[in-house]
Design an enzyme around this catalytic site. Sequence first.
Site, mmCIF file in Angstrom:
data_model
loop_
_atom_site.group_PDB
_atom_site.id
_atom_site.type_symbol
_atom_site.label_atom_id
_atom_site.label_comp_id
_atom_site.label_asym_id
_atom_site.label_seq_id
_atom_site.Cartn_x
_atom_site.Cartn_y
_atom_site.Cartn_z
ATOM 1 N N HIS A 13 0.837 -1.192 0.000
ATOM 2 C CA HIS A 13 0.000 0.000 0.000
ATOM 3 C C HIS A 13 0.877 1.250 0.000
ATOM 4 O O HIS A 13 2.092 1.171 0.203
ATOM 5 C CB HIS A 13 -0.901 0.015 1.237
ATOM 6 N N VAL A 14 0.241 2.395 -0.213
ATOM 7 C CA VAL A 14 0.885 3.698 -0.034
ATOM 8 C C VAL A 14 0.180 4.386 1.130
ATOM 9 O O VAL A 14 -1.030 4.624 1.083
ATOM 10 C CB VAL A 14 0.788 4.567 -1.298
ATOM 11 N N SER A 15 0.905 4.711 2.172
ATOM 12 C CA SER A 15 0.305 5.305 3.367
ATOM 13 C C SER A 15 -0.106 6.754 3.127
ATOM 14 O O SER A 15 0.614 7.524 2.484
ATOM 15 C CB SER A 15 1.288 5.252 4.539
ATOM 16 N N GLN A 46 10.700 5.688 13.046
ATOM 17 C CA GLN A 46 11.285 6.758 13.854
ATOM 18 C C GLN A 46 12.168 6.231 14.976
ATOM 19 O O GLN A 46 13.145 6.881 15.356
ATOM 20 C CB GLN A 46 10.179 7.648 14.422
ATOM 21 N N PRO A 52 6.353 14.210 3.101
ATOM 22 C CA PRO A 52 6.292 12.745 3.013
ATOM 23 C C PRO A 52 6.953 12.196 1.760
ATOM 24 O O PRO A 52 6.953 12.832 0.707
ATOM 25 C CB PRO A 52 4.786 12.455 3.007
ATOM 26 N N HIS A 85 5.420 5.902 -0.886
ATOM 27 C CA HIS A 85 6.101 4.710 -1.380
ATOM 28 C C HIS A 85 5.296 3.455 -1.073
ATOM 29 O O HIS A 85 4.387 3.469 -0.238
ATOM 30 C CB HIS A 85 7.487 4.584 -0.728
#
Length: 267
Positions: A122-124, A166, A207, A210
């Site tokens: 998916h692409v967030s 992160q 962002p 991806h």
Amino acid sequence: MSSAPLVGYSSSGSEDEAEAVAAGRSKPGTGFHRCGQNPVPSEKLPVPDSVLSMFPSTEEGPEDDSAKHGGRIRTFPHERGNWATHIYIPYEAKEDFRDLLDALLPRAQMFVPRLVLMEEFHVSLSQSVVLRHHWILPFVQVLKDRMASFQRFFFTANRVKIYTNQEKTRTFIGLEVSSGHAQFLDLVSEVDRAMKEFDLTTFYQDPSFHISLAWCVGDASLQLEGQCLQELQEIVDEFEDSEMLLRVLANQVRCKSGNKFFSMPLK
């Protein structure tokens, strides 16, 4: 060498969705009583266990067992009634895409053997946030209203890139979006507006959209950058019909909250 871009991926669920960097906060104006007013307790008769067992709580989120998802550890603790929620554009992997992955993963594993494929793609459009159970349907309705005017569009994801979360506890190999970026920004803008209505964390300021392909526990960015990244990009560039294969139609936005899925078709 620049550090790998940050990406928010949660530690639970089969699809490794966006990481919650802030715990769920109470919606403003709720959960408090006015000063000078003492809440009057009401007595309730106990419900027999035999009855309770017939009606399992609908607010209980999915079981949190790190052994079931590769040893990943939650960034935020699971609490009763809290549901990890994530917004994204789904990508349905076809046979040709799987063939590309079959070429990419063994090469990447020469540098980092512990890499494994993602379970879905998916692409967030959001980080993972903590949503109270009783907010799920109102939140989804706000999202649907904001997505209603968006047209479906094509995007291309063909640039190999290395990402870390992160906390630097996980590393991802992804295909960065090279065309369609503006449309994704427009979608994120509306998702962020919905997040703000519920006092939830918005997406990253700059962002890198991806599709994550593979991941591993720990920070493996140094091993994957440089020579490995170059070889992976060559595989993508030389793969038969990669230009058409990696041109993707975005025709829906999906919200996953706990084990519930909500689809919002684009026009």
